[in-house]
Design an enzyme around this catalytic site. Sequence first.
Site, PDB file in Angstrom:
ATOM      1  N   ARG A 155       7.392  18.649   0.266  1.00  0.00           N
ATOM      2  CA  ARG A 155       6.889  17.503  -0.695  1.00  0.00           C
ATOM      3  C   ARG A 155       6.577  16.090   0.336  1.00  0.00           C
ATOM      4  O   ARG A 155       7.626  15.097  -0.683  1.00  0.00           O
ATOM      5  CB  ARG A 155       7.908  17.431  -1.404  1.00  0.00           C
ATOM      6  N   LYS A 194      -4.701   6.693   1.837  1.00  0.00           N
ATOM      7  CA  LYS A 194      -5.686   7.412   1.785  1.00  0.00           C
ATOM      8  C   LYS A 194      -5.593   8.252   2.944  1.00  0.00           C
ATOM      9  O   LYS A 194      -6.043   8.757   4.177  1.00  0.00           O
ATOM     10  CB  LYS A 194      -7.491   7.048   2.079  1.00  0.00           C
ATOM     11  N   GLU A 212     -18.122  -1.322   9.907  1.00  0.00           N
ATOM     12  CA  GLU A 212     -17.050  -1.327   8.821  1.00  0.00           C
ATOM     13  C   GLU A 212     -16.800  -2.641   8.889  1.00  0.00           C
ATOM     14  O   GLU A 212     -16.237  -3.673   8.312  1.00  0.00           O
ATOM     15  CB  GLU A 212     -16.121  -0.333   8.528  1.00  0.00           C
ATOM     16  N   LYS A 228      -8.408  -5.755   4.465  1.00  0.00           N
ATOM     17  CA  LYS A 228      -8.694  -4.257   3.498  1.00  0.00           C
ATOM     18  C   LYS A 228      -7.066  -3.897   3.353  1.00  0.00           C
ATOM     19  O   LYS A 228      -6.984  -4.116   2.111  1.00  0.00           O
ATOM     20  CB  LYS A 228      -8.285  -3.295   4.262  1.00  0.00           C
ATOM     21  N   GLU A 256      -6.711   2.149  -5.947  1.00  0.00           N
ATOM     22  CA  GLU A 256      -7.963   2.096  -6.270  1.00  0.00           C
ATOM     23  C   GLU A 256      -8.106   2.204  -8.018  1.00  0.00           C
ATOM     24  O   GLU A 256      -8.863   2.694  -8.103  1.00  0.00           O
ATOM     25  CB  GLU A 256      -8.962   2.958  -5.399  1.00  0.00           C
ATOM     26  N   ARG A 310      -9.712  -3.089  -5.171  1.00  0.00           N
ATOM     27  CA  ARG A 310     -10.330  -2.260  -3.775  1.00  0.00           C
ATOM     28  C   ARG A 310     -11.669  -1.493  -4.192  1.00  0.00           C
ATOM     29  O   ARG A 310     -12.083  -1.355  -2.934  1.00  0.00           O
ATOM     30  CB  ARG A 310      -9.040  -0.264  -3.603  1.00  0.00           C
ATOM     31  N   ASN A 339     -16.005  -0.854  -0.786  1.00  0.00           N
ATOM     32  CA  ASN A 339     -16.901   0.669  -1.175  1.00  0.00           C
ATOM     33  C   ASN A 339     -17.961  -0.464  -1.040  1.00  0.00           C
ATOM     34  O   ASN A 339     -19.181   0.370  -1.238  1.00  0.00           O
ATOM     35  CB  ASN A 339     -17.094   1.484  -2.607  1.00  0.00           C
ATOM     36  N   HIS A 346     -21.594   1.885   0.405  1.00  0.00           N
ATOM     37  CA  HIS A 346     -20.723   3.091   0.304  1.00  0.00           C
ATOM     38  C   HIS A 346     -21.485   4.518  -0.059  1.00  0.00           C
ATOM     39  O   HIS A 346     -21.468   5.174  -0.184  1.00  0.00           O
ATOM     40  CB  HIS A 346     -19.537   3.460   0.572  1.00  0.00           C
ATOM     41  N   HIS A 400     -22.322   7.058   1.683  1.00  0.00           N
ATOM     42  CA  HIS A 400     -22.195   8.185   1.720  1.00  0.00           C
ATOM     43  C   HIS A 400     -22.950   9.273   0.891  1.00  0.00           C
ATOM     44  O   HIS A 400     -23.527  10.612   1.315  1.00  0.00           O
ATOM     45  CB  HIS A 400     -21.016   8.177   0.346  1.00  0.00           C
ATOM     46  N   HIS A 417     -20.681   7.785  10.758  1.00  0.00           N
ATOM     47  CA  HIS A 417     -20.419   6.605   9.033  1.00  0.00           C
ATOM     48  C   HIS A 417     -20.811   5.601   9.131  1.00  0.00           C
ATOM     49  O   HIS A 417     -21.232   5.529   8.466  1.00  0.00           O
ATOM     50  CB  HIS A 417     -19.160   6.814   9.180  1.00  0.00           C
TER      51      HIS A 417
END
Lengths: 367, 367
Positions: free
Chosen positions: A123, A145, A187, A229, A239, A243, A247, A250, A254, A266
């Site tokens: 946990r 993330k 990025e 960031k 998010e 936030r 993206n 993206h 993506h 990427h």
Amino acid sequence: MSERLAVHENHTVIYEIVIEEDFKNLKSELNKLNVSKRKLCIVTETTVGAIYAEEIKKILEECAKEVFVFTFEAGEKNKNLYTIKDLYTFLIENHFDRKDMLVALGGGVTGDMTGYCAATYLRGIDFIQIPTTLLAQVDSSVGGKTGVDFDGYKNMVGAFYQPKLVYIATNTLKTLTKREFLSGMGEVIKYGIIKDKKFFYYLQKQADNIKNYEKQALSYIIKVSCDTKRKVVENDFKEQGERALLNFGHTLGHAIEKYLYTDMLHGECVSVGMVGAAFLSWRKGYLSEYDRNEIIDLLKLYELPVSENRICIENVLAATGSDKKMEGGKIKFIVTDEIGHSFVDQSVSLSEMKAALYDIAENQTKI
Amino acid sequence: MSERLAVHENHTVIYEIVIEEDFKNLKSELNKLNVSKRKLCIVTETTVGAIYAEEIKKILEECAKEVFVFTFEAGEKNKNLYTIKDLYTFLIENHFDRKDMLVALGGGVTGDMTGYCAATYLRGIDFIQIPTTLLAQVDSSVGGKTGVDFDGYKNMVGAFYQPKLVYIATNTLKTLTKREFLSGMGEVIKYGIIKDKKFFYYLQKQADNIKNYEKQALSYIIKVSCDTKRKVVENDFKEQGERALLNFGHTLGHAIEKYLYTDMLHGECVSVGMVGAAFLSWRKGYLSEYDRNEIIDLLKLYELPVSENRICIENVLAATGSDKKMEGGKIKFIVTDEIGHSFVDQSVSLSEMKAALYDIAENQTKI
């Protein structure tokens, strides 16, 4: 030229990002985390491990109770629950308990997986990040993330979970291929477009120094990227709002990556996606043609792709539609109305996205 | 006789526990969570699902956008990552996104797994709990512990993750076997011993009413149990301090359960473990013989086991040593110096634990 940034949650410092040239100060940073009675497990993959695992292990052994190394085969295809299960088993066999700690050594895949394992083993146990790619340094260092791919879906399984330290040694960038390094610049440029005009033009002026790995320039762009960031994430940990700006590029990026991930990195997909987002921002009347061209030119300056004709428009469109950013049926598309400023636009239609994809696929050279 | 409790984190209400006789008010509670545009997935197992899934599905369909039911085979042996993967796949196939929600319908296994899936699907989606066993109602309703077993180790993989609502219908207890119901009383009695003398004697006086499922008594003991756990957990969300008290009876209980789980229920193992903890508390001079006997007598009143001679002392001892509560080599044993008060004792030696196990195995009848 040591730089450091504190990342906060609810106005409390939760960890620091330390930017150094090399690993000389790693030991003193670790000592601050009281590791003397703790076991550490370096998690790395075959490529990065071959270069850095021994060096890092030696440093860790000088301060921790015991140090283990878990190595998995490099590649996004191994970012899955099978690798996670191997890691759980390794930790159980070596009697890792709640007080012990993981050390992610590598790029985004390693950081995401190590963080996810740390979030879910017993946990939740502590972990730190030693990101060795530009992309990991400027992107996954901040935001918590973590996750793995599942059944072909990227990051379908994951958790929000924060590291206790991010230690960046800019020297590691020299062991990347030039293409990987430049992919990370995709990025970095994004942060300029969405939030920081001054930084955008810094990247324009300092392109030669940056591309030649000049250490002060590297340290500076990593610091500014992480700090941008950080500010966005601190305002929106889960998010829900601001936030989403991260993206930018993206949604289309993506979707393109889904089909071309074997050929494109990427940051390259994000570059093409940002060209599409700039087109949409211009087409909807938000962005001037001048700024749109500035964006495209800066991406070109860093040798990033600004068009892509190998895509099937319909497929990519379908992929954006199934994107996680679809919420309640409306897509949250990120647009810019000026370099250094961006916002969420929920009015972007499928036909406008289609036009952006045509722009990416065919019309790009016309500008 | 509706009861409700608010659970807080950092002084903010994060969810409510609603205790009702039946499911009549479930709809109005769900409406408070704005479910009209959300898909819901009831997660349940074969036994509980056969009794309640249709009834709950109907209620949910009156307020949600769409309702799905995922049923797995009942039993702790299915509390693992394979079931979780099946659930991920089910959610993906039915296009569940971040705004959708899971509904755990069942006992502790269902709650732990549903919570874990909710914690990790798309880095976290909402879930609510409808616990149908006494154990789940008084234990897993509060605390945010979610997880699955891994490789034979209980709850080795998991996360701390909070539900958005816990809805308890005391009527469901009548569909449990009497033995399952009484097993849950083991945890209820624990709350009296560690924190609440008045409650301990309430359980003594009201035993007949409780054992006859008298609804006011049931509602009251569930409320007091949840409230006691709530207070402990709110002071210590991440299990660094006071929360350890909840492990009273569990150090030995878990170790016994490891070997006898096919024959004994969790609350029964905890009952025997509490007898051992009371012995240790008495042996170390903390607890009077009178209070020790009161504890044993109350467990007997609820038909719970107070001795167990099928255990191999050495095996059980080894199992306590590998218990997760071992930290830095020292075991945190929970002792009581008076009914209603407990504390952590790090001075308990292996030989003292051995004596407690001998007491459990052989000497119990001498008291």
